[in-house]
Design an enzyme around this catalytic site. Structure first.
Site, mmCIF file in Angstrom:
data_model
loop_
_atom_site.group_PDB
_atom_site.id
_atom_site.type_symbol
_atom_site.label_atom_id
_atom_site.label_comp_id
_atom_site.label_asym_id
_atom_site.label_seq_id
_atom_site.Cartn_x
_atom_site.Cartn_y
_atom_site.Cartn_z
ATOM 1 N N SER A 8 -92.042 -8.721 14.520
ATOM 2 C CA SER A 8 -91.344 -9.041 15.409
ATOM 3 C C SER A 8 -91.974 -8.197 16.425
ATOM 4 C CB SER A 8 -90.085 -10.058 15.635
ATOM 5 O OG SER A 8 -90.332 -9.613 17.215
ATOM 6 N N HIS A 33 -95.188 -12.414 15.280
ATOM 7 C CA HIS A 33 -93.938 -13.032 15.750
ATOM 8 C C HIS A 33 -93.321 -12.258 17.242
ATOM 9 C CE1 HIS A 33 -90.100 -15.336 15.666
ATOM 10 N NE2 HIS A 33 -89.916 -14.955 16.204
ATOM 11 N N ASP A 35 -92.236 -13.166 20.627
ATOM 12 C CA ASP A 35 -91.114 -13.205 21.353
ATOM 13 C C ASP A 35 -90.951 -13.513 22.645
ATOM 14 O OD1 ASP A 35 -88.992 -13.771 18.921
ATOM 15 O OD2 ASP A 35 -89.030 -11.533 18.969
ATOM 16 N N MET A 37 -89.182 -14.216 26.029
ATOM 17 C CA MET A 37 -87.380 -14.442 26.665
ATOM 18 C C MET A 37 -87.902 -14.390 28.175
ATOM 19 S SD MET A 37 -85.631 -12.418 24.500
ATOM 20 C CE MET A 37 -86.107 -11.427 22.914
ATOM 21 N N HIS A 66 -92.930 -18.112 20.045
ATOM 22 C CA HIS A 66 -91.205 -18.317 19.635
ATOM 23 C C HIS A 66 -90.407 -18.133 21.697
ATOM 24 C CE1 HIS A 66 -86.664 -16.893 19.066
ATOM 25 N NE2 HIS A 66 -87.083 -18.111 18.963
ATOM 26 N N MET A 68 -88.260 -18.210 23.938
ATOM 27 C CA MET A 68 -86.622 -18.472 24.378
ATOM 28 C C MET A 68 -86.780 -19.150 25.419
ATOM 29 S SD MET A 68 -84.763 -15.675 22.121
ATOM 30 C CE MET A 68 -87.157 -14.781 20.855
ATOM 31 N N MET A 137 -82.042 -19.139 13.633
ATOM 32 C CA MET A 137 -81.621 -17.959 14.507
ATOM 33 C C MET A 137 -80.617 -17.642 13.617
ATOM 34 S SD MET A 137 -83.292 -17.469 16.276
ATOM 35 C CE MET A 137 -82.967 -15.728 17.179
ATOM 36 N N GLY A 142 -82.188 -13.104 22.181
ATOM 37 C CA GLY A 142 -82.064 -12.438 23.318
ATOM 38 C C GLY A 142 -82.550 -11.064 22.999
ATOM 39 N N PHE A 143 -81.917 -10.530 21.568
ATOM 40 C CA PHE A 143 -82.309 -9.428 21.691
ATOM 41 C C PHE A 143 -82.643 -8.909 20.256
ATOM 42 C CE2 PHE A 143 -78.892 -10.023 24.629
ATOM 43 C CZ PHE A 143 -79.531 -9.052 25.399
ATOM 44 N N GLY A 144 -83.215 -7.425 20.149
ATOM 45 C CA GLY A 144 -83.628 -7.526 18.817
ATOM 46 C C GLY A 144 -82.677 -5.980 18.109
ATOM 47 N N GLY A 145 -82.475 -6.168 17.106
ATOM 48 C CA GLY A 145 -81.412 -4.756 16.515
ATOM 49 C C GLY A 145 -80.039 -5.434 15.852
ATOM 50 N N ASP A 175 -84.902 -15.670 11.480
ATOM 51 C CA ASP A 175 -84.815 -14.237 12.652
ATOM 52 C C ASP A 175 -84.037 -14.126 13.283
ATOM 53 O OD1 ASP A 175 -86.205 -13.169 14.939
ATOM 54 O OD2 ASP A 175 -86.542 -15.037 16.166
ATOM 55 N N GLY A 176 -84.397 -13.115 13.239
ATOM 56 C CA GLY A 176 -82.482 -12.320 13.133
ATOM 57 C C GLY A 176 -82.092 -11.018 12.059
ATOM 58 N N GLY A 177 -82.118 -9.818 12.167
ATOM 59 C CA GLY A 177 -81.716 -9.414 11.367
ATOM 60 C C GLY A 177 -81.738 -9.171 10.230
ATOM 61 N N GLY A 197 -87.962 -8.069 12.807
ATOM 62 C CA GLY A 197 -88.462 -6.480 13.901
ATOM 63 C C GLY A 197 -87.834 -4.897 13.429
ATOM 64 N N SER A 198 -86.703 -4.887 14.037
ATOM 65 C CA SER A 198 -86.075 -3.411 13.568
ATOM 66 C C SER A 198 -86.437 -3.181 12.739
ATOM 67 C CB SER A 198 -85.038 -3.319 14.370
ATOM 68 O OG SER A 198 -84.588 -4.328 15.804
HETATM 69 C C1 DX5 Z 1 -84.264 -12.391 19.223
HETATM 70 C C2 DX5 Z 1 -85.719 -12.998 18.494
HETATM 71 C C3 DX5 Z 1 -86.036 -11.572 17.421
HETATM 72 C C4 DX5 Z 1 -85.884 -10.752 17.020
HETATM 73 C C5 DX5 Z 1 -85.732 -9.998 15.769
HETATM 74 O O1 DX5 Z 1 -83.881 -12.921 19.858
HETATM 75 O O2 DX5 Z 1 -86.162 -14.136 18.404
HETATM 76 O O3 DX5 Z 1 -87.200 -12.031 16.842
HETATM 77 O O4 DX5 Z 1 -87.543 -9.707 17.924
HETATM 78 O O5 DX5 Z 1 -85.056 -8.838 15.357
HETATM 79 P P1 DX5 Z 1 -84.615 -8.179 14.672
HETATM 80 O O6 DX5 Z 1 -85.113 -8.450 13.280
HETATM 81 O O7 DX5 Z 1 -84.517 -6.536 15.256
HETATM 82 O O8 DX5 Z 1 -82.904 -8.758 14.276
HETATM 83 ZN ZN ZN Z 2 -87.954 -14.816 17.870
#
Ligand code: DX5
Ligand code: ZN
Length: 219
Positions: A8, A33, A35, A37, A66, A68, A137, A142-145, A175-177, A197-198
Protein backbone atom coordinates in the site's frame (compact mmCIF):
# COMPACT_ATOMS: atom_id res chain seq x y z
CA UNK A 1 -3.48 -18.81 -8.76
CA UNK A 2 -0.46 -17.72 -6.75
CA UNK A 3 -1.17 -15.42 -3.83
CA UNK A 4 -0.57 -11.73 -4.40
CA UNK A 5 1.22 -9.19 -2.21
CA UNK A 6 -0.05 -5.64 -2.78
CA UNK A 7 2.10 -3.00 -1.04
CA UNK A 8 0.00 0.00 0.00
CA UNK A 9 1.55 3.22 -1.26
CA UNK A 10 -0.15 5.07 1.62
CA UNK A 11 2.81 4.01 3.77
CA UNK A 12 5.46 5.02 1.20
CA UNK A 13 7.76 8.01 1.58
CA UNK A 14 5.98 10.67 -0.49
CA UNK A 15 9.18 12.71 -0.72
CA UNK A 16 10.74 9.72 -2.46
CA UNK A 17 7.73 8.39 -4.31
CA UNK A 18 9.54 7.41 -7.50
CA UNK A 19 12.13 5.47 -5.49
CA UNK A 20 9.41 3.58 -3.58
CA UNK A 21 7.40 2.85 -6.74
CA UNK A 22 10.52 1.46 -8.40
CA UNK A 23 11.22 -0.63 -5.31
CA UNK A 24 7.80 -2.29 -5.79
CA UNK A 25 8.47 -2.69 -9.54
CA UNK A 26 11.64 -4.60 -8.74
CA UNK A 27 10.14 -6.67 -5.91
CA UNK A 28 8.10 -9.86 -5.79
CA UNK A 29 4.89 -7.91 -5.26
CA UNK A 30 2.44 -8.24 -8.14
CA UNK A 31 0.18 -5.26 -7.42
CA UNK A 32 0.25 -1.64 -6.25
CA UNK A 33 -2.50 -0.84 -3.73
CA UNK A 34 -3.60 2.80 -3.95
CA UNK A 35 -5.75 4.26 -1.13
CA UNK A 36 -7.90 7.25 -2.08
CA UNK A 37 -9.58 8.96 0.93
CA UNK A 38 -11.89 11.97 0.87
CA UNK A 39 -12.10 13.05 4.52
CA UNK A 40 -15.86 12.36 4.43
CA UNK A 41 -16.31 8.60 4.08
CA UNK A 42 -13.24 8.19 6.29
CA UNK A 43 -11.76 10.66 8.79
CA UNK A 44 -8.59 11.20 6.77
CA UNK A 45 -7.49 12.57 3.39
CA UNK A 46 -4.76 10.68 1.57
CA UNK A 47 -4.02 11.83 -1.98
CA UNK A 48 -5.85 12.14 -5.26
CA UNK A 49 -5.54 12.12 -9.02
CA UNK A 50 -2.27 14.06 -9.56
CA UNK A 51 -0.43 11.70 -7.22
CA UNK A 52 -1.90 8.61 -8.87
CA UNK A 53 -0.85 10.07 -12.22
CA UNK A 54 2.71 10.44 -10.93
CA UNK A 55 2.72 6.88 -9.55
CA UNK A 56 1.41 5.55 -12.85
CA UNK A 57 4.28 7.21 -14.74
CA UNK A 58 6.71 4.84 -13.02
CA UNK A 59 4.65 1.83 -11.97
CA UNK A 60 4.94 -1.26 -14.17
CA UNK A 61 2.51 -3.50 -12.26
CA UNK A 62 -1.23 -3.96 -11.73
CA UNK A 63 -2.88 -0.87 -10.20
CA UNK A 64 -5.42 -1.73 -7.49
CA UNK A 65 -7.33 1.42 -6.49
CA UNK A 66 -9.29 1.39 -3.21
CA UNK A 67 -11.77 4.26 -3.09
CA UNK A 68 -12.71 5.34 0.44
CA UNK A 69 -14.94 8.14 -0.82
CA UNK A 70 -18.64 8.95 -0.91
CA UNK A 71 -20.44 8.83 -4.25
CA UNK A 72 -17.57 7.08 -6.07
CA UNK A 73 -19.51 6.89 -9.37
CA UNK A 74 -18.56 10.52 -10.03
CA UNK A 75 -14.95 9.46 -10.57
CA UNK A 76 -15.18 6.07 -12.29
CA UNK A 77 -14.15 7.40 -15.69
CA UNK A 78 -11.37 9.51 -14.16
CA UNK A 79 -9.77 6.46 -12.53
CA UNK A 80 -10.13 4.46 -15.73
CA UNK A 81 -8.34 7.25 -17.62
CA UNK A 82 -5.62 7.33 -14.95
CA UNK A 83 -4.90 3.65 -15.59
CA UNK A 84 -6.56 1.79 -12.71
CA UNK A 85 -6.77 -1.95 -13.42
CA UNK A 86 -9.06 -2.73 -10.46
CA UNK A 87 -11.45 -0.20 -8.96
CA UNK A 88 -12.86 -1.04 -5.53
CA UNK A 89 -15.75 0.90 -4.01
CA UNK A 90 -17.15 0.57 -0.51
CA UNK A 91 -20.44 -1.25 0.02
CA UNK A 92 -21.28 1.39 2.63
CA UNK A 93 -20.79 4.24 0.14
CA UNK A 94 -22.97 2.92 -2.72
CA UNK A 95 -26.75 3.18 -2.74
CA UNK A 96 -26.94 1.57 -6.18
CA UNK A 97 -24.07 -0.86 -5.92
CA UNK A 98 -25.11 -2.97 -8.91
CA UNK A 99 -25.07 0.10 -11.13
CA UNK A 100 -21.70 1.22 -9.74
CA UNK A 101 -20.18 -2.19 -10.51
CA UNK A 102 -21.55 -2.30 -14.06
CA UNK A 103 -20.26 1.23 -14.56
CA UNK A 104 -16.72 0.24 -13.49
CA UNK A 105 -16.76 -2.75 -15.84
CA UNK A 106 -18.04 -0.67 -18.74
CA UNK A 107 -14.76 1.26 -18.60
CA UNK A 108 -12.77 -1.97 -18.90
CA UNK A 109 -11.64 -2.16 -15.27
CA UNK A 110 -12.07 -5.05 -12.87
CA UNK A 111 -14.61 -4.30 -10.15
CA UNK A 112 -14.21 -4.78 -6.41
CA UNK A 113 -16.32 -4.10 -3.33
CA UNK A 114 -14.81 -3.37 0.08
CA UNK A 115 -16.59 -4.18 3.35
CA UNK A 116 -15.96 -2.34 6.60
CA UNK A 117 -15.24 -4.60 9.60
CA UNK A 118 -18.86 -4.36 10.84
CA UNK A 119 -20.53 -5.09 7.49
CA UNK A 120 -21.71 -8.71 7.18
CA UNK A 121 -20.84 -10.93 4.22
CA UNK A 122 -24.43 -11.99 3.51
CA UNK A 123 -25.19 -8.49 2.14
CA UNK A 124 -23.21 -9.50 -0.96
CA UNK A 125 -25.42 -12.50 -1.70
CA UNK A 126 -27.12 -10.92 -4.72
CA UNK A 127 -24.05 -9.23 -6.21
CA UNK A 128 -21.19 -11.66 -5.61
CA UNK A 129 -21.33 -13.16 -9.11
CA UNK A 130 -20.71 -9.70 -10.58
CA UNK A 131 -17.62 -9.01 -8.46
CA UNK A 132 -14.04 -9.65 -9.51
CA UNK A 133 -12.89 -9.04 -5.93
CA UNK A 134 -14.13 -8.49 -2.41
CA UNK A 135 -11.83 -6.50 -0.14
CA UNK A 136 -12.36 -7.33 3.52
CA UNK A 137 -11.21 -4.47 5.71
CA UNK A 138 -9.29 -5.94 8.62
CA UNK A 139 -9.00 -2.48 10.23
CA UNK A 140 -11.38 0.46 10.19
CA UNK A 141 -10.50 2.28 6.97
CA UNK A 142 -8.79 5.64 7.09
CA UNK A 143 -5.30 5.03 8.42
CA UNK A 144 -2.31 2.79 7.97
CA UNK A 145 -0.52 1.16 10.87
CA UNK A 146 -3.56 -0.09 12.82
CA UNK A 147 -4.04 -3.44 14.56
CA UNK A 148 -5.48 -6.36 12.64
CA UNK A 149 -9.05 -7.30 13.68
CA UNK A 150 -9.18 -11.04 14.47
CA UNK A 151 -12.83 -11.47 13.39
CA UNK A 152 -11.52 -11.18 9.81
CA UNK A 153 -10.80 -14.93 9.71
CA UNK A 154 -14.47 -15.73 10.36
CA UNK A 155 -15.45 -13.31 7.61
CA UNK A 156 -13.09 -14.94 5.11
CA UNK A 157 -14.72 -18.29 5.88
CA UNK A 158 -18.20 -16.86 5.31
CA UNK A 159 -17.11 -15.14 2.10
CA UNK A 160 -15.43 -18.28 0.79
CA UNK A 161 -18.67 -20.21 1.47
CA UNK A 162 -20.74 -17.61 -0.37
CA UNK A 163 -18.39 -17.61 -3.38
CA UNK A 164 -18.57 -21.41 -3.58
CA UNK A 165 -22.33 -21.53 -3.06
CA UNK A 166 -22.88 -19.06 -5.90
CA UNK A 167 -20.22 -20.60 -8.13
CA UNK A 168 -18.52 -17.22 -8.42
CA UNK A 169 -14.89 -16.60 -9.38
CA UNK A 170 -14.44 -13.64 -7.03
CA UNK A 171 -11.05 -13.25 -5.36
CA UNK A 172 -10.57 -12.18 -1.74
CA UNK A 173 -8.34 -9.30 -0.64
CA UNK A 174 -7.43 -8.50 2.96
CA UNK A 175 -6.60 -4.90 3.81
CA UNK A 176 -5.19 -3.63 7.10
CA UNK A 177 -2.70 -4.78 9.71
CA UNK A 178 -1.23 -7.55 7.55
CA UNK A 179 2.19 -8.77 8.65
CA UNK A 180 4.37 -11.89 8.83
CA UNK A 181 2.40 -13.16 11.86
CA UNK A 182 -1.03 -13.34 10.21
CA UNK A 183 -0.21 -13.77 6.50
CA UNK A 184 -0.10 -17.57 6.49
CA UNK A 185 -3.34 -17.97 8.45
CA UNK A 186 -5.06 -15.50 6.11
CA UNK A 187 -4.20 -17.48 2.98
CA UNK A 188 -5.07 -20.76 4.74
CA UNK A 189 -8.55 -19.33 5.29
CA UNK A 190 -8.84 -18.36 1.62
CA UNK A 191 -7.31 -14.92 1.04
CA UNK A 192 -5.89 -14.35 -2.46
CA UNK A 193 -4.45 -10.84 -2.12
CA UNK A 194 -2.77 -9.36 0.95
CA UNK A 195 -2.38 -5.59 1.18
CA UNK A 196 0.56 -4.54 3.33
CA UNK A 197 1.45 -0.92 4.02
CA UNK A 198 3.38 -0.20 7.21
CA UNK A 199 4.78 -3.69 7.51
CA UNK A 200 6.52 -3.27 4.15
CA UNK A 201 7.46 0.41 4.00
CA UNK A 202 8.42 0.91 7.64
CA UNK A 203 10.73 -2.10 7.57
CA UNK A 204 14.47 -1.80 7.19
CA UNK A 205 14.56 -3.53 3.80
CA UNK A 206 11.13 -3.30 2.06
CA UNK A 207 12.21 -5.44 -0.92
CA UNK A 208 13.29 -8.20 1.45
CA UNK A 209 10.10 -7.84 3.52
CA UNK A 210 7.98 -8.29 0.38
CA UNK A 211 10.03 -11.33 -0.55
CA UNK A 212 9.51 -12.83 2.94
CA UNK A 213 5.76 -12.22 2.81
CA UNK A 214 5.64 -13.72 -0.67
CA UNK A 215 7.43 -16.80 0.54
CA UNK A 216 5.05 -17.20 3.51
CA UNK A 217 1.94 -17.06 1.30
CA UNK A 218 3.26 -19.04 -1.66
CA UNK A 219 5.18 -21.80 0.07
C1 DX5 B 1 -6.59 1.66 5.36
C2 DX5 B 1 -6.11 1.39 3.97
C3 DX5 B 1 -5.06 0.36 3.90
C4 DX5 B 1 -3.76 0.75 4.59
C5 DX5 B 1 -3.13 -0.49 5.09
O1 DX5 B 1 -7.68 2.51 5.31
O2 DX5 B 1 -7.18 0.95 3.16
O3 DX5 B 1 -4.79 -0.03 2.56
O4 DX5 B 1 -2.89 1.44 3.74
O5 DX5 B 1 -2.04 -0.13 5.86
P1 DX5 B 1 -1.40 -1.10 6.93
O6 DX5 B 1 -0.87 -2.29 6.20
O7 DX5 B 1 -0.33 -0.24 7.54
O8 DX5 B 1 -2.49 -1.48 7.92
ZN1 ZN C 1 -6.69 0.04 1.15
Amino acid sequence: MSKIIAPSILAADFANLQRDVEMVNNSQAEWFHIDIMDGVFVPNISFGMPVLKAIKQHATKFIDVHLMIVDPDRYTKTFADLGADMLTVHYEACTHLHRSIQNIKSFGMKAGVALNPHTPIHLLEDIIQDLDMVCLMSVNPGFGGQHFIENTYTKINALKNLIEKKNASTIIEIDGGVNDKNAQKLVEHGADVLVAGSFVFKSEDPTQTISELNQIVNQ
